[in-house]
Design a protein around this motif. Structure first.
Motif, mmCIF file in Angstrom:
data_model
loop_
_atom_site.group_PDB
_atom_site.id
_atom_site.type_symbol
_atom_site.label_atom_id
_atom_site.label_comp_id
_atom_site.label_asym_id
_atom_site.label_seq_id
_atom_site.Cartn_x
_atom_site.Cartn_y
_atom_site.Cartn_z
ATOM 1 N N PHE A 275 0.851 -1.226 -0.038
ATOM 2 C CA PHE A 275 0.099 0.065 -0.122
ATOM 3 C C PHE A 275 1.055 1.312 0.021
ATOM 4 N N GLU A 276 1.648 1.167 0.928
ATOM 5 C CA GLU A 276 2.686 2.567 0.962
ATOM 6 C C GLU A 276 3.414 2.619 -0.195
ATOM 7 N N ASN A 277 3.997 1.777 -0.796
ATOM 8 C CA ASN A 277 4.883 1.773 -2.085
ATOM 9 C C ASN A 277 3.916 2.471 -3.340
ATOM 10 N N ARG A 278 2.767 1.925 -3.364
ATOM 11 C CA ARG A 278 1.774 2.529 -4.538
ATOM 12 C C ARG A 278 1.276 3.925 -4.227
ATOM 13 N N ARG A 279 1.078 4.300 -2.737
ATOM 14 C CA ARG A 279 0.688 5.202 -2.467
ATOM 15 C C ARG A 279 1.853 6.465 -3.013
ATOM 16 N N ALA A 280 3.155 6.027 -2.518
ATOM 17 C CA ALA A 280 4.039 6.883 -2.779
ATOM 18 C C ALA A 280 4.498 7.130 -4.086
ATOM 19 N N MET A 281 4.101 6.255 -5.054
ATOM 20 C CA MET A 281 4.070 6.210 -6.469
ATOM 21 C C MET A 281 3.053 7.088 -7.042
ATOM 22 N N MET A 282 1.817 7.249 -6.702
ATOM 23 C CA MET A 282 0.830 7.982 -6.846
ATOM 24 C C MET A 282 0.941 9.610 -6.744
ATOM 25 N N GLU A 283 1.557 9.759 -5.277
ATOM 26 C CA GLU A 283 2.063 11.117 -4.894
ATOM 27 C C GLU A 283 2.824 11.601 -5.698
ATOM 28 N N LEU A 284 4.019 10.719 -6.225
ATOM 29 C CA LEU A 284 5.100 11.350 -7.169
ATOM 30 C C LEU A 284 4.422 11.807 -8.278
ATOM 31 N N VAL A 285 3.564 10.904 -8.924
ATOM 32 C CA VAL A 285 2.866 11.355 -10.221
ATOM 33 C C VAL A 285 2.089 12.436 -10.043
ATOM 34 N N TRP A 286 1.332 12.908 -8.884
ATOM 35 C CA TRP A 286 0.663 13.841 -8.688
ATOM 36 C C TRP A 286 1.408 15.056 -8.641
ATOM 37 N N SER A 287 2.477 15.023 -8.049
ATOM 38 C CA SER A 287 3.598 16.191 -8.004
ATOM 39 C C SER A 287 4.033 16.574 -9.312
ATOM 40 N N VAL A 288 4.084 15.866 -10.377
ATOM 41 C CA VAL A 288 4.334 16.338 -11.610
ATOM 42 C C VAL A 288 3.190 16.820 -12.718
ATOM 43 N N ALA A 289 2.055 16.676 -12.115
ATOM 44 C CA ALA A 289 0.953 17.000 -13.113
ATOM 45 C C ALA A 289 0.676 18.130 -13.122
ATOM 46 N N MET A 290 0.022 18.729 -14.303
ATOM 47 C CA MET A 290 -0.012 20.310 -14.560
ATOM 48 C C MET A 290 -1.153 20.662 -13.326
ATOM 49 N N GLU A 291 -0.989 22.108 -12.919
ATOM 50 C CA GLU A 291 -2.001 22.495 -12.192
ATOM 51 C C GLU A 291 -3.515 22.506 -12.943
ATOM 52 N N PHE A 292 -4.388 22.816 -11.995
ATOM 53 C CA PHE A 292 -5.985 22.606 -12.648
ATOM 54 C C PHE A 292 -5.881 23.587 -13.615
ATOM 55 N N ASP A 293 -5.833 24.731 -13.596
ATOM 56 C CA ASP A 293 -5.975 26.012 -14.513
ATOM 57 C C ASP A 293 -5.272 25.389 -15.822
ATOM 58 N N ALA A 294 -3.748 25.400 -15.707
ATOM 59 C CA ALA A 294 -3.129 24.768 -16.940
ATOM 60 C C ALA A 294 -3.746 23.568 -17.699
ATOM 61 N N SER A 295 -4.264 22.770 -16.716
ATOM 62 C CA SER A 295 -4.785 21.213 -17.402
ATOM 63 C C SER A 295 -6.047 21.485 -18.197
ATOM 64 N N LEU A 296 -6.797 22.555 -17.772
ATOM 65 C CA LEU A 296 -8.003 23.083 -18.559
ATOM 66 C C LEU A 296 -7.619 23.707 -19.851
ATOM 67 N N ASP A 297 -6.633 24.418 -19.902
ATOM 68 C CA ASP A 297 -6.086 25.207 -21.030
ATOM 69 C C ASP A 297 -5.616 24.157 -22.104
ATOM 70 N N ALA A 298 -4.711 23.123 -21.556
ATOM 71 C CA ALA A 298 -4.381 22.017 -22.445
ATOM 72 C C ALA A 298 -5.498 21.162 -22.963
ATOM 73 N N LEU A 299 -6.494 20.938 -22.141
ATOM 74 C CA LEU A 299 -7.687 20.266 -22.892
ATOM 75 C C LEU A 299 -8.318 21.324 -23.805
ATOM 76 N N ARG A 300 -8.637 22.525 -23.547
ATOM 77 C CA ARG A 300 -8.971 23.196 -24.738
ATOM 78 C C ARG A 300 -8.233 23.321 -25.892
ATOM 79 N N ALA A 301 -6.887 23.411 -25.643
ATOM 80 C CA ALA A 301 -6.285 23.618 -27.053
ATOM 81 C C ALA A 301 -6.267 21.996 -27.834
ATOM 82 N N LYS A 302 -6.365 21.103 -27.032
ATOM 83 C CA LYS A 302 -6.703 19.812 -27.671
ATOM 84 C C LYS A 302 -7.944 19.713 -28.257
#
Length: 308
Positions: A275-302
């Motif tokens: 559990f802890e291994n997978r949670r740490a992996m998910m947190e690492l992915v979340w840390s490199v994700a675009m912020e919410f507003d930037a994500s919406l801009d990327a979706l609109r461009a797509k």
């Protein structure tokens, strides 16, 4: 994973010793997890709870492990002893017990998805916080009917294509229940590449992107775009963190979807390191994700790419 059950023998009904299929195993496991955690939180011995609830240690053990038949009045007394005498926490417990007995809405979709999928849908509907990472397709809760139908047609074997309609029906009912009324706060993480596969006409992909943008703009729903190349190697189709709340305590569960099988991990001794291994992996992915507003801009461009 071994199936568990919480079977009840009532005056008017008898629930089975083992669940009729895999749907109920996850719900029963969460009930057992919460009862055990609550007892430990109160610093009580199992025998103390059993005595206070006027039941035998062996009967209480069946509740805490999620195995065997238990009278509903006995379960009610145990909940009283553990401090769940009334209110939403008790209601959540009893709803989970009902699901564990295989009496939920998912039983009518026995033909539309394997047990591990239906079991996950049951778990998902009980959470108050959901974070899901999807790497290959649009997360199921965000899919349009047309997109879901196209995905099903592309992934089903030749002799199963006829079931596409029922699968879409199940997914749409899942969405309806999830987004109706009070729901879990949800965050969805996925790369823009989920829109690239040519599974259907461009107008369908455009409609799917537009649908995601619309949902992302509703309260309680967040979409975060992740890089095409992640800093960790993922071998799963999707991974989801579900959080449940009882009293003042939160309980977490991680679900991995490997495409043809699902696996649960809980922060208990038996699966704590996984559990802890997978949670740490998910947190690492979340840390490199675009912020919410930037994500919406990327979706609109797509979206504009598919409209051209």
């Amino acid at each position: 994973m071994a199936a568990h059950s919480l079977g009840f023998e009532g005056d008017d009904n008898v629930f089975p010793l083992e669940p009729p299929d895999e749907d109920s195993a996850g719900a029963a496991a969460i009930v057992a997890e919460w009862v055990l955690d609550r007892r430990l939180e109160l610093k009580l011995e199992a025998k103390q709870v059993a005595t206070a609830a006027e039941t035998s240690p062996s009967t209480y053990s069946r509740i805490e492990t999620g195995r065997g038949r238990v009278h509903p009045k006995t379960v009610a007394r145990v909940l009283d002893v553990l401090g769940f005498k009334h209110g939403p926490d008790r209601q959540v417990f009893m709803e989970l017990v009902k699901e564990a007995a295989g009496k939920g809405w998912l039983t009518s979709f026995h033909d539309a998805a394997p047990g591990f999928i239906r079991r996950y849908y049951s778990m998902e509907s009980r959470a108050y916080l959901l974070r899901t990472l999807e790497t290959r397709v649009v997360p199921g809760l965000l899919q349009t009917p047309e997109y879901a139908r196209a995905i099903s047609s592309h992934t089903l074997p030749a002799d199963g294509v006829g079931m596409s309609g029922r699968i879409v029906e199940l997914r749409m009912e899942r969405q309806r229940r999830f987004f109706a009324g009070e729901r879990a706060e949800a965050a969805f993480f996925f790369p823009l590449s989920v829109f690239d596969p040519e599974i259907g006409p461009r107008r369908m992909i455009a409609a799917q992107i537009e649908h995601v943008i619309g949902l992302a703009e509703t309260p309680g729903v967040m979409v975060r775009i992740i890089p095409p190349r992640l800093p960790v190697g993922l071998t799963v189709t999707a991974i989801t963190l579900l959080e449940y709340k009882t009293g003042s305590k939160s309980n977490e569960l991680i679900y991995e979807d490997h495409g043809d099988v699902g696996q649960y991990y809980m922060p208990r001794a038996r699966t704590r390191s996984l559990f802890e291994n997978r949670r740490a992996m998910m947190e690492l992915v979340w840390s490199v994700a675009m912020e919410f507003d930037a994500s919406l801009d990327a979706l609109r461009a797509k979206l504009e790419e598919y409209r051209d």
